[in-house]
Design an enzyme around this catalytic site. Structure first.
Site, PDB file in Angstrom:
ATOM      1  N   CYS A 110       0.835  -1.220   0.000  1.00 26.17           N
ATOM      2  CA  CYS A 110       0.000   0.000   0.000  1.00 26.17           C
ATOM      3  C   CYS A 110       0.859   1.257   0.000  1.00 26.17           C
ATOM      4  O   CYS A 110       0.336   2.366  -0.128  1.00 26.17           O
ATOM      5  CB  CYS A 110      -0.937   0.007   1.197  1.00 26.17           C
ATOM      6  SG  CYS A 110      -1.489  -1.633   1.665  1.00 26.17           S
ATOM      7  N   HIS A 140      -9.310   3.926  -1.133  1.00 28.96           N
ATOM      8  CA  HIS A 140      -7.933   3.433  -1.011  1.00 28.96           C
ATOM      9  C   HIS A 140      -7.575   2.516  -2.185  1.00 28.96           C
ATOM     10  O   HIS A 140      -7.502   1.297  -2.028  1.00 28.96           O
ATOM     11  CB  HIS A 140      -7.804   2.718   0.340  1.00 28.96           C
ATOM     12  CG  HIS A 140      -6.433   2.215   0.665  1.00 28.96           C
ATOM     13  ND1 HIS A 140      -5.270   2.776   0.158  1.00 28.96           N
ATOM     14  CD2 HIS A 140      -6.024   1.190   1.474  1.00 28.96           C
ATOM     15  CE1 HIS A 140      -4.226   2.115   0.624  1.00 28.96           C
ATOM     16  NE2 HIS A 140      -4.649   1.145   1.416  1.00 28.96           N
TER      17      HIS A 140
END
Ligand SMILES: [Zn+2]
Lengths: 388, 136
Positions: free
Chosen positions: A87, A336
């Site tokens: 991420c 996200h």
């Protein structure tokens, strides 16, 4: 080392974008940033693309060249490199671009981040995110990615008295900010009761403690400060870039509640910028789960260890608080798309410092920080930007 | 989980019997075994010695998984914890043989050999350690 500035930013809408492919998304964000920077293809020395798992999400690797191609630059043969750190892939791409200009090798670099997560089912998406964890010694035994952050939350509650309500307030705040962001996946407010009563995912974290599965892309154009005047009159300077790593598995860390990769990256960044945490006017932090934002504001030094929950409860981090955090809505409400997140954080900070954040504008914002995490904290980048 | 049977087979000693290793220079114990001791690095090379851990420890933190991966879907809700073993290393494992509401930080637990997951595609069943409360 040469000074580096941001001269252009671009973002796609974040959300479930069924009509847009991986390549369309990144080409759209890149085109916006390139137009904003007022540069042409011939000005670009290199491209860095953050993507966590294009191979699993859309069955496509080799996306550095693909992005250059999709952006219409194949005939220019621009060096294009994909960067991966779960991420934190976007934050790493920013740092690679930054370093390549600071070193003197490149003058103008386009950085992109992209993830197309909704083409696969929810289960497959969740298991793909879990590949950021230690597959042999965590995932094999049945712990999920939310489960890892849930264990951080449980320990934080045990050691510091952090409450489920304080966790929930992170989500409420970030949705309030996201409601003001036309690019956010969820442009609506939510209540404390909704967060507390949401379906349980991994105790103590419910569905509304978790960031969503998102399609989206973001891009910034970086330029050597000495050349920026040719293109823009509103450059934003990157005054520091920090990065840190830690054990892949959460269980091997020195302290379950402290992300030492954040502590290390922040220390590096504050030292380079010659600043302390109290000099920061606003921050975009990696709130993949509500507990992650509480740990982040502690590990970045904004509040003492253990005081993150209290700080949220006391509204220090709201849009009109003394240190606004996640004015964009954060990962929780803006969405996200993992590889895009670190780049999108820089877009928000740059827009704030250019006074272009509209309803989310933080008054007199001069110095902003972006904090991007990979996995449960094995990779971290911290960038500090200053208005010029 | 991706990968063939060999991926599982090569970890069997660790997962069946909790075999870790010990640095011959500083005596620190690691699980899973490491090639080198992160504290002694060069000095530890060639001095890392396999040891069987006691399998006893204490829960440092835990969660109850309500939404599980495909291979664990039949088991939800189930507790997973980080356990600090007597010899020092911390590991992640499921907690079994108790009501999920009994799981607590500080609880003393010991390992037990169990079925961990079943690969729905190949039908392979994978075994390894779980932990259960120590009966006083
Ligand atoms: Zn040693």
């Amino acid at each position: 080392m040469r000074d580096v500035v941001v001269i252009g930013v671009g973002l796609t809408k974040f959300g479930e974008l069924w009509d847009k492919s991986f390549r369309r998304l990144i080409a759209e964000a890149g085109s916006k940033a390139i137009l904003d920077a007022n540069i042409g293809g011939k000005d670009i020395d290199a491209m860095y693309i953050g993507s966590m798992s294009s191979g699993r999400f859309v069955g496509q690797e080799h996306v550095g060249a693909l992005v250059a191609d999709a952006s219409g630059f194949s005939h220019l043969h621009i060096p294009a490199t994909r960067v991966e750190g779960a991420c934190a892939s976007g934050g790493l791409a920013i740092r690679e671009g930054y370093l390549s200009i600071a070193s003197g090798m490149n003058d103008i670099v386009v950085v992109g981040g992209v993830e197309k997560m909704n083409d696969v089912g929810g289960n497959f998406a969740t298991e793909t995110l879990a590949t950021a964890a230690d597959q042999e010694w965590e995932a094999f035994f049945g712990v999920t990615f939310p489960g890892l952050y849930a264990m951080i939350a449980k320990r934080h509650m045990h050691e510091y008295g952090t409450t489920k309500e304080q966790l929930a307030q992170v989500a409420v705040k970030n949705h309030a900010n996201g409601a003001l962001n036309p690019y956010a996946q969820y442009q609506r407010e939510i209540t404390l009761e909704q967060v507390l009563n949401a379906t349980m995912v991994a105790r103590p974290l419910g569905l509304l403690d978790c960031s969503p599965v998102t399609d989206g892309a973001a891009s910034v154009v970086l330029c050597a400060a000495e050349k920026a005047k040719e293109f823009t009159d509103k450059p934003v300077k990157i005054i520091a870039s920090g990065q840190g790593s830690d054990t892949l598995a959460l269980h091997s860390r020195r302290d379950i509640c402290t992300l030492d990769a954040t502590v290390h990256a922040a220390k590096m960044a504050y030292k380079q910028a010659n600043l302390t945490p109290s000099d920061i006017d606003l921050a975009e932090v990696h709130d993949c789960f509500t507990i992650a934002e509480i740990c982040a504001i502690e590990d970045l030094g904004f509040v003492e260890k253990g005081q993150g929950g209290k700080a949220v409860e006391n509204k220090i981090t709201t849009l009109d608080g003394s240190l606004p955090v996640n004015t964009s809505g954060g990962l929780k409400s803006k969405g996200h798309p993992v590889g895009a997140t670190g780049v999108a954080q820089l877009v928000e900070i740059a827009q704030q410092l250019r006074r272009e954040a509209e309803k989310r504008q933080v008054k007199d914002a001069r110095i902003g920080l972006a904090h991007n995490i990979g996995g449960s904290g094995a990779t971290c980048t911290v960038h500090i930007l200053e208005a010029m | 989980m991706a990968g063939g049977v060999a991926r599982f087979w090569r970890e069997i000693p660790q997962r069946y019997n909790i075999i870790g290793n010990k640095c011959g220079s500083c005596e620190r114990v690691f699980f899973p075994p490491r090639e080198a001791c992160p504290h002694c690095r060069r000095k530890s090379l060639g001095k890392m010695e396999d040891i069987k851990l006691s399998g006893k420890g204490e829960i440092i933190t835990y969660t109850i998984i309500h939404v599980g991966p495909e291979a664990f879907k039949e088991q939800v809700p189930y507790p997973v914890a980080i356990i600090k073993l007597e010899e020092g290393p911390q590991i992640t494992a499921q907690i079994v043989d108790c009501n999920i509401d009994e799981v607590k930080i500080g609880m003393k637990v010991e390992n037990t050999f169990r079925r961990i997951q079943e690969d729905g595609y190949t039908g392979a069943i994978y075994y390894g350690y779980k932990f259960k409360p120590v009966k006083e």
